[in-house]
Design a protein around this motif. Structure first.
Motif, mmCIF file in Angstrom:
data_model
loop_
_atom_site.group_PDB
_atom_site.id
_atom_site.type_symbol
_atom_site.label_atom_id
_atom_site.label_comp_id
_atom_site.label_asym_id
_atom_site.label_seq_id
_atom_site.Cartn_x
_atom_site.Cartn_y
_atom_site.Cartn_z
ATOM 1 N N ALA A 180 7.364 44.478 42.156
ATOM 2 C CA ALA A 180 8.461 43.517 42.319
ATOM 3 C C ALA A 180 8.791 42.865 40.982
ATOM 4 O O ALA A 180 7.912 42.680 40.139
ATOM 5 C CB ALA A 180 8.079 42.455 43.345
ATOM 6 N N GLU A 181 10.057 42.553 40.790
ATOM 7 C CA GLU A 181 10.479 41.919 39.548
ATOM 8 C C GLU A 181 11.294 40.679 39.843
ATOM 9 O O GLU A 181 11.824 40.508 40.942
ATOM 10 C CB GLU A 181 11.297 42.884 38.688
ATOM 11 C CG GLU A 181 12.665 43.202 39.261
ATOM 12 C CD GLU A 181 13.557 43.966 38.296
ATOM 13 O OE1 GLU A 181 13.917 43.423 37.242
ATOM 14 O OE2 GLU A 181 13.875 45.121 38.621
ATOM 15 N N ASP A 182 11.411 39.837 38.851
ATOM 16 C CA ASP A 182 12.285 38.677 38.945
ATOM 17 C C ASP A 182 13.678 39.145 38.535
ATOM 18 O O ASP A 182 14.004 39.187 37.356
ATOM 19 C CB ASP A 182 11.787 37.563 38.029
ATOM 20 C CG ASP A 182 12.722 36.364 38.017
ATOM 21 O OD1 ASP A 182 13.657 36.313 38.851
ATOM 22 O OD2 ASP A 182 12.523 35.482 37.154
ATOM 23 N N ILE A 183 14.493 39.511 39.512
ATOM 24 C CA ILE A 183 15.802 40.082 39.229
ATOM 25 C C ILE A 183 16.725 39.076 38.558
ATOM 26 O O ILE A 183 17.673 39.451 37.869
ATOM 27 C CB ILE A 183 16.440 40.681 40.513
ATOM 28 C CG1 ILE A 183 17.599 41.602 40.143
ATOM 29 C CG2 ILE A 183 16.876 39.581 41.460
ATOM 30 C CD1 ILE A 183 17.237 42.795 39.309
ATOM 31 N N ASP A 184 16.434 37.779 38.693
ATOM 32 C CA ASP A 184 17.261 36.770 38.026
ATOM 33 C C ASP A 184 17.190 36.876 36.505
ATOM 34 O O ASP A 184 18.072 36.375 35.811
ATOM 35 C CB ASP A 184 16.848 35.361 38.459
ATOM 36 C CG ASP A 184 17.228 35.086 39.909
ATOM 37 O OD1 ASP A 184 18.183 35.725 40.393
ATOM 38 O OD2 ASP A 184 16.568 34.250 40.549
ATOM 39 N N ALA A 185 16.170 37.557 35.985
ATOM 40 C CA ALA A 185 16.085 37.775 34.542
ATOM 41 C C ALA A 185 17.125 38.793 34.074
ATOM 42 O O ALA A 185 17.472 38.832 32.896
ATOM 43 C CB ALA A 185 14.675 38.255 34.162
ATOM 44 N N ARG A 186 17.654 39.623 35.008
ATOM 45 C CA ARG A 186 18.624 40.630 34.645
ATOM 46 C C ARG A 186 19.999 40.418 35.246
ATOM 47 O O ARG A 186 20.968 41.015 34.788
ATOM 48 C CB ARG A 186 18.114 42.018 35.039
ATOM 49 C CG ARG A 186 16.898 42.428 34.252
ATOM 50 C CD ARG A 186 16.625 43.914 34.314
ATOM 51 N NE ARG A 186 16.242 44.373 35.638
ATOM 52 C CZ ARG A 186 16.674 45.512 36.185
ATOM 53 N NH1 ARG A 186 17.519 46.297 35.547
ATOM 54 N NH2 ARG A 186 16.259 45.879 37.366
ATOM 55 N N VAL A 187 20.098 39.616 36.296
ATOM 56 C CA VAL A 187 21.390 39.337 36.926
ATOM 57 C C VAL A 187 21.666 37.846 36.791
ATOM 58 O O VAL A 187 20.930 37.026 37.337
ATOM 59 C CB VAL A 187 21.414 39.744 38.408
ATOM 60 C CG1 VAL A 187 22.760 39.398 39.036
ATOM 61 C CG2 VAL A 187 21.097 41.225 38.578
ATOM 62 N N ILE A 188 22.703 37.511 36.066
ATOM 63 C CA ILE A 188 23.061 36.115 35.827
ATOM 64 C C ILE A 188 24.412 35.854 36.489
ATOM 65 O O ILE A 188 25.358 36.622 36.317
ATOM 66 C CB ILE A 188 23.144 35.839 34.311
ATOM 67 C CG1 ILE A 188 21.780 36.112 33.668
ATOM 68 C CG2 ILE A 188 23.626 34.424 34.043
ATOM 69 C CD1 ILE A 188 21.803 36.154 32.161
ATOM 70 N N VAL A 189 24.473 34.786 37.237
ATOM 71 C CA VAL A 189 25.707 34.426 37.931
ATOM 72 C C VAL A 189 26.233 33.121 37.326
ATOM 73 O O VAL A 189 25.492 32.161 37.170
ATOM 74 C CB VAL A 189 25.463 34.222 39.451
ATOM 75 C CG1 VAL A 189 26.748 33.792 40.148
ATOM 76 C CG2 VAL A 189 24.897 35.503 40.048
ATOM 77 N N ARG A 190 27.490 33.121 36.990
ATOM 78 C CA ARG A 190 28.151 31.925 36.468
ATOM 79 C C ARG A 190 29.302 31.567 37.417
ATOM 80 O O ARG A 190 30.070 32.435 37.801
ATOM 81 C CB ARG A 190 28.725 32.174 35.065
ATOM 82 C CG ARG A 190 27.712 32.609 34.046
ATOM 83 C CD ARG A 190 26.911 31.406 33.559
ATOM 84 N NE ARG A 190 26.108 31.782 32.410
ATOM 85 C CZ ARG A 190 24.774 31.835 32.445
ATOM 86 N NH1 ARG A 190 24.107 31.546 33.521
ATOM 87 N NH2 ARG A 190 24.114 32.174 31.346
ATOM 88 N N ARG A 191 29.412 30.305 37.755
ATOM 89 C CA ARG A 191 30.499 29.851 38.638
ATOM 90 C C ARG A 191 31.264 28.742 37.963
ATOM 91 O O ARG A 191 30.786 27.974 37.233
ATOM 92 C CB ARG A 191 29.931 29.357 39.968
ATOM 93 C CG ARG A 191 29.256 30.459 40.736
ATOM 94 C CD ARG A 191 28.809 29.916 42.103
ATOM 95 N NE ARG A 191 27.831 30.809 42.681
ATOM 96 C CZ ARG A 191 28.120 31.806 43.516
ATOM 97 N NH1 ARG A 191 29.354 32.023 43.849
ATOM 98 N NH2 ARG A 191 27.189 32.572 44.002
#
Length: 191
Positions: A180-191
């Motif tokens: 398992a990985e911390d996907i937030d390290a590779r997918v960044i969401v900006r709003r």
């Protein structure tokens, strides 16, 4: 949507491959042909080329890979790929790219990049689809060292540029579970 994620999650690098796949060679080839037809390519340039090595050509291919390296790769590793039912070889056609560059010069520098992107989509689509058929596969990159041997063995035009090799076959052993990985390290969401 869950079905899409299941197919993507099932696609794994399987190295313990055998010759006994659960579909006929005709069904397999038709699946690869249809997938190649459906995968997009920028400007609809249709730059992708696929060669499927089966039977004696499958065995000869991996012997040629071993020979091309002059024994500098482990025979056991190459024999693992040779043990597979077949290999899908992915290419792009340089003649197609050259024509597109000539015909649409404003985007000339982009066509090689777009051809690689399309090739990646094709590889992923074939790999995921093979798994949905109950077939395991992995992806190798012995090119460019094997390019001449492949061209000669499989009678491939000189304009075809080899990108990757995908041995496939029956799944003789399941791969280890994914970490398992911390996907937030590779997918960044900006709003």
């Amino acid at each position: 949507m869950a079905h899409i994620f299941e197919g993507i999650a099932d696609r794994r690098s399987v190295y313990a491959l055998g010759k006994n796949i659960p579909v006929s060679d005709d069904e397999l080839v038709e699946f690869i042909r249809r997938t190649t037809e459906l995968v997009p390519d920028a400007f609809n340039m249709k730059s992708q080329r696929v060669v499927v090595a089966l039977g004696d050509k499958q065995d000869a291919l991996w012997d040629a890979v071993y020979d091309a390296f002059g024994g500098k790769v482990a025979r056991e590793k190459i024999d693992g790929f040779k043990a597979a039912h077949g290999t899908v070889l992915f290419f792009y056609d340089q003649d197609v790219i050259d024509t597109m560059q000539k015909n649409v010069p404003a985007y000339a520098q982009n066509f090689p990049v777009w051809a690689q992107q399309s090739n990646g989509m094709l590889q992923f689509s074939v790999w995921t689809g093979l798994r949905s058929l109950g077939i395991g596969a992995n992806l190798q990159h012995y090119n460019p060292i094997i390019d001449d041997a492949v061209r000669q063995l499989l009678d491939v035009p000189s304009s075809y540029v080899l990108v990757a090799q995908m041995p496939f076959g029956s799944i003789e052993a399941q791969p280890d579970p994914k970490v398992a990985e911390d996907i937030d390290a590779r997918v960044i969401v900006r709003r």
